[in-house]
Design a protein around this motif. Structure first.
Motif, PDB file in Angstrom:
ATOM      1  N   LEU A 138       2.139   7.187 -54.184  1.00 50.06           N
ATOM      2  CA  LEU A 138       1.616   6.889 -53.074  1.00 50.06           C
ATOM      3  C   LEU A 138       0.334   7.794 -52.588  1.00 50.06           C
ATOM      4  O   LEU A 138       0.246   8.769 -53.156  1.00 50.06           O
ATOM      5  CB  LEU A 138       2.819   7.578 -51.999  1.00 50.06           C
ATOM      6  CG  LEU A 138       2.729   7.606 -50.657  1.00 50.06           C
ATOM      7  CD1 LEU A 138       2.448   5.998 -50.054  1.00 50.06           C
ATOM      8  CD2 LEU A 138       3.687   8.179 -49.922  1.00 50.06           C
ATOM      9  N   SER A 139      -0.533   7.140 -52.034  1.00 49.82           N
ATOM     10  CA  SER A 139      -1.711   7.690 -51.354  1.00 49.82           C
ATOM     11  C   SER A 139      -1.847   7.403 -50.023  1.00 49.82           C
ATOM     12  O   SER A 139      -1.535   6.248 -49.577  1.00 49.82           O
ATOM     13  CB  SER A 139      -2.971   7.193 -52.031  1.00 49.82           C
ATOM     14  OG  SER A 139      -2.819   7.607 -53.442  1.00 49.82           O
ATOM     15  N   ILE A 140      -2.452   8.324 -49.165  1.00 49.74           N
ATOM     16  CA  ILE A 140      -2.632   8.272 -47.777  1.00 49.74           C
ATOM     17  C   ILE A 140      -4.281   8.138 -47.487  1.00 49.74           C
ATOM     18  O   ILE A 140      -4.815   9.229 -48.254  1.00 49.74           O
ATOM     19  CB  ILE A 140      -1.937   9.182 -47.039  1.00 49.74           C
ATOM     20  CG1 ILE A 140      -0.646   9.389 -47.198  1.00 49.74           C
ATOM     21  CG2 ILE A 140      -1.978   8.884 -45.439  1.00 49.74           C
ATOM     22  CD1 ILE A 140       0.409   8.228 -47.319  1.00 49.74           C
ATOM     23  N   ILE A 141      -4.576   7.225 -47.117  1.00 47.54           N
ATOM     24  CA  ILE A 141      -6.190   7.350 -46.163  1.00 47.54           C
ATOM     25  C   ILE A 141      -5.999   7.584 -45.034  1.00 47.54           C
ATOM     26  O   ILE A 141      -5.741   6.921 -44.186  1.00 47.54           O
ATOM     27  CB  ILE A 141      -6.892   6.104 -46.644  1.00 47.54           C
ATOM     28  CG1 ILE A 141      -6.770   5.512 -47.876  1.00 47.54           C
ATOM     29  CG2 ILE A 141      -8.320   6.242 -46.233  1.00 47.54           C
ATOM     30  CD1 ILE A 141      -7.542   6.079 -49.154  1.00 47.54           C
ATOM     31  N   PRO A 142      -6.329   9.162 -44.732  1.00 53.02           N
ATOM     32  CA  PRO A 142      -6.015   9.548 -43.434  1.00 53.02           C
ATOM     33  C   PRO A 142      -7.368   8.967 -42.417  1.00 53.02           C
ATOM     34  O   PRO A 142      -8.303   8.700 -42.737  1.00 53.02           O
ATOM     35  CB  PRO A 142      -6.264  11.082 -43.705  1.00 53.02           C
ATOM     36  CG  PRO A 142      -7.160  11.367 -44.830  1.00 53.02           C
ATOM     37  CD  PRO A 142      -6.714  10.061 -45.665  1.00 53.02           C
ATOM     38  N   ILE A 146       1.341   2.495 -54.037  1.00 53.47           N
ATOM     39  CA  ILE A 146       0.957   2.228 -52.642  1.00 53.47           C
ATOM     40  C   ILE A 146      -0.118   2.917 -51.819  1.00 53.47           C
ATOM     41  O   ILE A 146      -0.041   4.123 -52.017  1.00 53.47           O
ATOM     42  CB  ILE A 146       2.542   2.650 -51.908  1.00 53.47           C
ATOM     43  CG1 ILE A 146       3.623   1.652 -52.198  1.00 53.47           C
ATOM     44  CG2 ILE A 146       2.236   2.506 -50.220  1.00 53.47           C
ATOM     45  CD1 ILE A 146       3.801   0.490 -51.648  1.00 53.47           C
ATOM     46  N   VAL A 147      -0.892   2.417 -51.040  1.00 52.12           N
ATOM     47  CA  VAL A 147      -1.904   3.064 -50.237  1.00 52.12           C
ATOM     48  C   VAL A 147      -1.716   2.723 -48.886  1.00 52.12           C
ATOM     49  O   VAL A 147      -1.713   1.741 -48.518  1.00 52.12           O
ATOM     50  CB  VAL A 147      -3.378   2.901 -50.643  1.00 52.12           C
ATOM     51  CG1 VAL A 147      -4.080   3.362 -49.928  1.00 52.12           C
ATOM     52  CG2 VAL A 147      -3.470   3.188 -52.024  1.00 52.12           C
ATOM     53  N   ILE A 148      -1.397   3.917 -48.050  1.00 52.57           N
ATOM     54  CA  ILE A 148      -1.084   3.832 -46.788  1.00 52.57           C
ATOM     55  C   ILE A 148      -2.492   4.015 -45.923  1.00 52.57           C
ATOM     56  O   ILE A 148      -3.100   4.973 -46.166  1.00 52.57           O
ATOM     57  CB  ILE A 148      -0.132   4.648 -45.846  1.00 52.57           C
ATOM     58  CG1 ILE A 148       1.101   4.748 -46.650  1.00 52.57           C
ATOM     59  CG2 ILE A 148       0.011   4.432 -44.589  1.00 52.57           C
ATOM     60  CD1 ILE A 148       1.765   3.407 -46.661  1.00 52.57           C
ATOM     61  N   LEU A 149      -2.943   2.960 -44.995  1.00 51.20           N
ATOM     62  CA  LEU A 149      -4.207   3.122 -44.288  1.00 51.20           C
ATOM     63  C   LEU A 149      -3.816   3.643 -42.923  1.00 51.20           C
ATOM     64  O   LEU A 149      -3.190   3.009 -41.995  1.00 51.20           O
ATOM     65  CB  LEU A 149      -5.060   1.806 -44.147  1.00 51.20           C
ATOM     66  CG  LEU A 149      -5.482   1.176 -45.601  1.00 51.20           C
ATOM     67  CD1 LEU A 149      -6.067  -0.267 -45.395  1.00 51.20           C
ATOM     68  CD2 LEU A 149      -6.103   1.895 -46.442  1.00 51.20           C
TER      69      LEU A 149
END
Length: 390
Positions: A195-199, A138-141
């Motif tokens: 999980l990764s977040i693109i801040p 999962i990658v949250i933009l």
């Protein structure tokens, strides 16, 4: 003004090398755009990233055309990209293995509104659980919290009232971005997916949406402006009553009322200066749909004059208390079902604690009710500090 750059824009500027050969899913809706109003699916479809193979939509549908409370949307095929769109507010609210078999990684690009009861964050949580179960990433933009990232208010959800409008013990106004919420859910509520977040860049916690320089696209049909989002953490409670929350008007949640409400009497109880950071203006309106359609409702429009001082939840609790005290016969709580819960009162699901409703019914001071939240809020703040990214 320095414009905030969203996670979507940062992802497109520098897509991670590992994604280039992967099949991409995207959870999105009409608010998933860049600063030039171009939709995320179009940008990702034509970008040198992995192959876009599936789209997913939250409540209100891919085009945000569906209204509230169990009005479902269907699966479809996107005419722009030719890929399937799976509704996560239709036959199911949780992604299936068949859906996730089409992807290697799910990008989440949703505009949250900073309130516990907004279902998008629980659609995200179900996707995170599915990613863990089916070995996906999962990658949250990340996107701004439109009501800012400093203030936290309200009681924590009781686990016994867990529902699609509240899965986890967080307060009504949580003060986190959707990326920070994802980290909170993953770490403290034991989802434990990859999980990764693109801040974002340029976002500060003191910013409300109008300070971001970004275009506002309604994330759902009844939050047409940033002003409606500012009052939503409190005004959403009217959904659990027979008082109109302004649906069927051009200013939902900013306005509320009912045929039996007399604004002058409400003001005589709450006072004109009882709401720091906001002014109440008496109004009359006639909803075209939903509660009291075609009937003159009287009530108020809430004008937020200073978001840094405005306590949305406390304001609406005080107004609710005044309405209940003045109109104990004409006022009523809405009956189930509400968001697929057929047992509990909708107001209890919205407030997240049936004792808050009972204390309001007994006309206990809202000051005393709010004071009882403070220990739980302090504990939440300690947890919240560990996931802050900005």
């Amino acid at each position: 003004m320095i414009r905030v750059q969203t996670g979507l824009e940062r992802f497109l500027c520098s897509p991670p090398a590992w994604i280039s050969s992967l099949k991409i899913g995207l959870l999105c809706n009409p608010a998933s755009i860049d600063a030039g109003y171009v939709h995320a699916r179009e940008l990702i479809h034509r970008a040198p990233t992995g192959q876009l193979t599936a789209l997913f939509s939250p409540q209100h549908g891919f085009y945000s055309d569906k209204q509230d409370n169990m009005i479902e949307s269907d699966d479809m095929v996107d005419s722009l990209t030719g890929v399937p769109v799976f509704s996560l507010y239709g036959k199911t609210r949780q992604p299936t293995k068949q859906m996730f078999d089409l992807i290697d990684v799910l990008l989440v690009d949703l505009q949250d509104v900073g309130t516990r009861v907004y279902t998008f964050i629980y659609t995200m949580s179900y996707c995170m659980e599915a990613a863990k179960r089916f070995n996906k990433k999962i990658v949250i933009l990340d996107r701004p919290n439109p009501v800012g990232g400093e203030l936290v208010e309200g009681n924590l959800l009781r686990p016994s009232l867990s529902s699609f409008v509240g899965r986890y013990p967080i307060p009504m106004r949580h003060g986190l971005t959707i990326g920070e919420l994802a980290v909170l859910f993953n770490r403290f509520f034991k989802i434990d997916c990859e999980l990764s977040i693109i801040p974002m860049s340029g976002w500060r916690r003191s910013m409300t949406f109008e300070h971001t320089g970004l275009p506002w696209i309604s994330p759902s049909p009844n939050l047409p402006t940033p002003a409606s989002a500012l009052v939503y953490p409190g005004q959403v409670i009217w959904e659990g009553t027979n008082v109109s929350e302004g649906r069927g008007t051009t200013q939902p949640f900013e306005m509320f009322g009912a045929p039996f409400i007399e604004p002058e009497k409400i003001i005589s109880i709450v006072g004109k200066k009882s709401f720091p950071g906001a002014l109440l203006r008496p109004v009359g309106f006639e909803p075209t749909s939903n509660k009291w359609a075609g009937r003159l409702c009287r009530g108020f429009q809430i004008h937020v004059t200073d978001p840094s001082r405005f306590n949305a939840y406390g304001t609406s609790l005080r107004l609710l208390s005044a309405v209940l005290s003045l109109y104990p016969v004409l006022f009523s709580w809405k009956m189930p079902p509400y968001e697929y819960d057929h047992k509990n009162l909708p107001i209890d699901l919205i407030l997240g604690d049936e004792t808050v409703r009972r204390r309001i019914e007994s006309l206990e001071s809202v000051d005393a009710i709010e004071a009882s939240f403070q220990e739980d809020l302090a504990n939440f703040e300690e947890m919240r500090k560990k996931v802050l990214m900005y």
